[in-house]
Design an enzyme around this catalytic site. Structure first.
Site, PDB file in Angstrom:
ATOM      1  N   GLN A 185       3.110  10.210   1.023  1.00 31.35           N
ATOM      2  CA  GLN A 185       4.552   9.482   1.044  1.00 31.35           C
ATOM      3  C   GLN A 185       5.419   9.797  -0.193  1.00 31.35           C
ATOM      4  O   GLN A 185       6.517   9.641  -0.098  1.00 31.35           O
ATOM      5  CB  GLN A 185       4.314   7.711   1.196  1.00 31.35           C
ATOM      6  CG  GLN A 185       3.646   7.524   2.557  1.00 31.35           C
ATOM      7  CD  GLN A 185       3.540   6.053   2.439  1.00 31.35           C
ATOM      8  OE1 GLN A 185       2.566   5.401   2.232  1.00 31.35           O
ATOM      9  NE2 GLN A 185       4.427   5.285   2.899  1.00 31.35           N
ATOM     10  N   GLY A 192       0.766  -1.258   0.114  1.00 31.85           N
ATOM     11  CA  GLY A 192      -0.198   0.106  -0.161  1.00 31.85           C
ATOM     12  C   GLY A 192       0.809   1.228   0.038  1.00 31.85           C
ATOM     13  O   GLY A 192       1.908   1.326   0.344  1.00 31.85           O
ATOM     14  N   HIS A 223      -1.824   7.768   7.198  1.00 32.55           N
ATOM     15  CA  HIS A 223      -1.124   8.881   6.386  1.00 32.55           C
ATOM     16  C   HIS A 223      -1.739  10.048   5.864  1.00 32.55           C
ATOM     17  O   HIS A 223      -1.127  11.080   5.983  1.00 32.55           O
ATOM     18  CB  HIS A 223      -0.333   8.091   5.357  1.00 32.55           C
ATOM     19  CG  HIS A 223       0.744   7.087   5.273  1.00 32.55           C
ATOM     20  ND1 HIS A 223       1.902   7.423   6.067  1.00 32.55           N
ATOM     21  CD2 HIS A 223       0.704   5.603   5.262  1.00 32.55           C
ATOM     22  CE1 HIS A 223       2.776   6.547   6.081  1.00 32.55           C
ATOM     23  NE2 HIS A 223       2.102   5.530   5.481  1.00 32.55           N
ATOM     24  N   HIS A 225      -4.034   2.061   8.369  1.00 31.04           N
ATOM     25  CA  HIS A 225      -2.503   2.509   8.061  1.00 31.04           C
ATOM     26  C   HIS A 225      -2.449   3.499   7.076  1.00 31.04           C
ATOM     27  O   HIS A 225      -1.809   4.545   7.389  1.00 31.04           O
ATOM     28  CB  HIS A 225      -1.642   1.274   7.927  1.00 31.04           C
ATOM     29  CG  HIS A 225      -0.171   1.468   7.661  1.00 31.04           C
ATOM     30  ND1 HIS A 225       0.953   1.202   8.289  1.00 31.04           N
ATOM     31  CD2 HIS A 225       0.308   2.353   6.782  1.00 31.04           C
ATOM     32  CE1 HIS A 225       1.954   1.646   7.907  1.00 31.04           C
ATOM     33  NE2 HIS A 225       1.690   2.492   6.806  1.00 31.04           N
ATOM     34  N   GLU A 226      -3.018   3.219   5.950  1.00 31.04           N
ATOM     35  CA  GLU A 226      -2.867   4.148   4.811  1.00 31.04           C
ATOM     36  C   GLU A 226      -3.657   5.444   5.066  1.00 31.04           C
ATOM     37  O   GLU A 226      -3.311   6.770   4.945  1.00 31.04           O
ATOM     38  CB  GLU A 226      -3.483   3.533   3.619  1.00 31.04           C
ATOM     39  CG  GLU A 226      -2.559   2.390   3.155  1.00 31.04           C
ATOM     40  CD  GLU A 226      -1.038   2.722   2.948  1.00 31.04           C
ATOM     41  OE1 GLU A 226      -0.680   3.807   2.953  1.00 31.04           O
ATOM     42  OE2 GLU A 226      -0.332   1.616   3.114  1.00 31.04           O
ATOM     43  N   CYS A 283       6.482   0.279   6.700  1.00 33.06           N
ATOM     44  CA  CYS A 283       6.003   1.332   6.049  1.00 33.06           C
ATOM     45  C   CYS A 283       7.091   1.847   5.099  1.00 33.06           C
ATOM     46  O   CYS A 283       8.200   1.839   5.569  1.00 33.06           O
ATOM     47  CB  CYS A 283       5.681   2.716   7.033  1.00 33.06           C
ATOM     48  SG  CYS A 283       5.034   4.066   6.244  1.00 33.06           S
ATOM     49  N   LEU A 284       6.771   2.216   3.862  1.00 35.14           N
ATOM     50  CA  LEU A 284       8.058   2.459   2.847  1.00 35.14           C
ATOM     51  C   LEU A 284       8.573   3.750   3.438  1.00 35.14           C
ATOM     52  O   LEU A 284       9.808   4.058   3.071  1.00 35.14           O
ATOM     53  CB  LEU A 284       7.417   2.725   1.592  1.00 35.14           C
ATOM     54  CG  LEU A 284       6.736   1.502   0.818  1.00 35.14           C
ATOM     55  CD1 LEU A 284       5.968   1.646  -0.443  1.00 35.14           C
ATOM     56  CD2 LEU A 284       7.552   0.389   0.871  1.00 35.14           C
TER      57      LEU A 284
HETATM   58 NI    NI Z   1       3.098   3.442   5.337  1.00 40.15          NI
END
Ligand code: NI
Length: 185
Positions: free
Chosen positions: A63, A58, A157, A153-154, A111-112
């Site tokens: 991000q 995701g 963000h 989670h997303e 997480c990226l």
């Molecule tokens: Ni993330």
């Protein structure tokens, strides 16, 4: 002159990481004018590229330095994640969610924007969510487990929250090279 399209064309795509204060801001809704635009399409293509390149399941627009309420996600098989979840590849715009029941469960997240690190994070086990696709069609569902965790989670963000802020016990935060299970959301 600046118009909405010009602003979109000027997006400066780059992966933002933990410590960048820009990740802590709230992203704004995608407008009707932006829906279906080539600029939104370009953003989505860029997000898919980043997600696949980095090996995540995701990605949220902030991000990659775009502060719009846009998510992409999906995973084809469950081998890496230890769940029976199959998550359809989806672009979700202006998402909202609410819990179904009060049950929470903890699981590992990555997480990226927090490369190499994992943490144990409590999330609602089951949620309902809704949003729209890039053509403006409504998307909604009731999901649990990894899918519910992914959405929570997303959307975090989009509200300027990173998973590390949700870890309850910092003993369960560490490098993925150590003895941790992991998923990359
Ligand atoms: Ni993330």
């Amino acid at each position: 002159m600046l118009n909405a399209n010009k602003q979109l064309m000027e997006f400066d795509y780059k992966l933002l990481k933990l410590g960048n204060p820009a990740l802590l801001q709230r992203s704004t809704e995608v407008t009707e004018q932006e829906l279906g635009s080539s600029q939104l399409q370009q953003l989505l293509e860029t997000m898919w590229q980043y997600m696949h390149k980095e090996g995540g399941i995701g990605l949220a627009a902030p991000q990659i330095n775009v502060f719009k309420r846009v998510l992409v996600y999906g995973v084809e098989h469950d081998e890496c994640y230890g769940t029976d979840a199959t998550i359809p590849f989806t672009a979700l715009i202006n998402p909202t969610w609410r819990p179904i029941g009060e049950e929470m469960e903890e699981n590992w997240e990555g997480c990226l924007s927090v490369p190499g690190l994992r943490g144990l994070v409590p999330r609602y086990k089951q949620i309902s969510f809704s949003g729209i696709d890039p053509a403006g069609n409504e998307i909604s569902g009731e999901v649990d487990g990894l899918y519910a965790r992914l959405i929570q989670h997303e959307v975090d963000h989009l509200d300027g929250v990173l998973f590390v802020q949700r870890i309850k016990d910092m003993r369960y935060f560490g490098f993925e090279t150590e003895d941790l299970k992991f998923i990359k959301i």
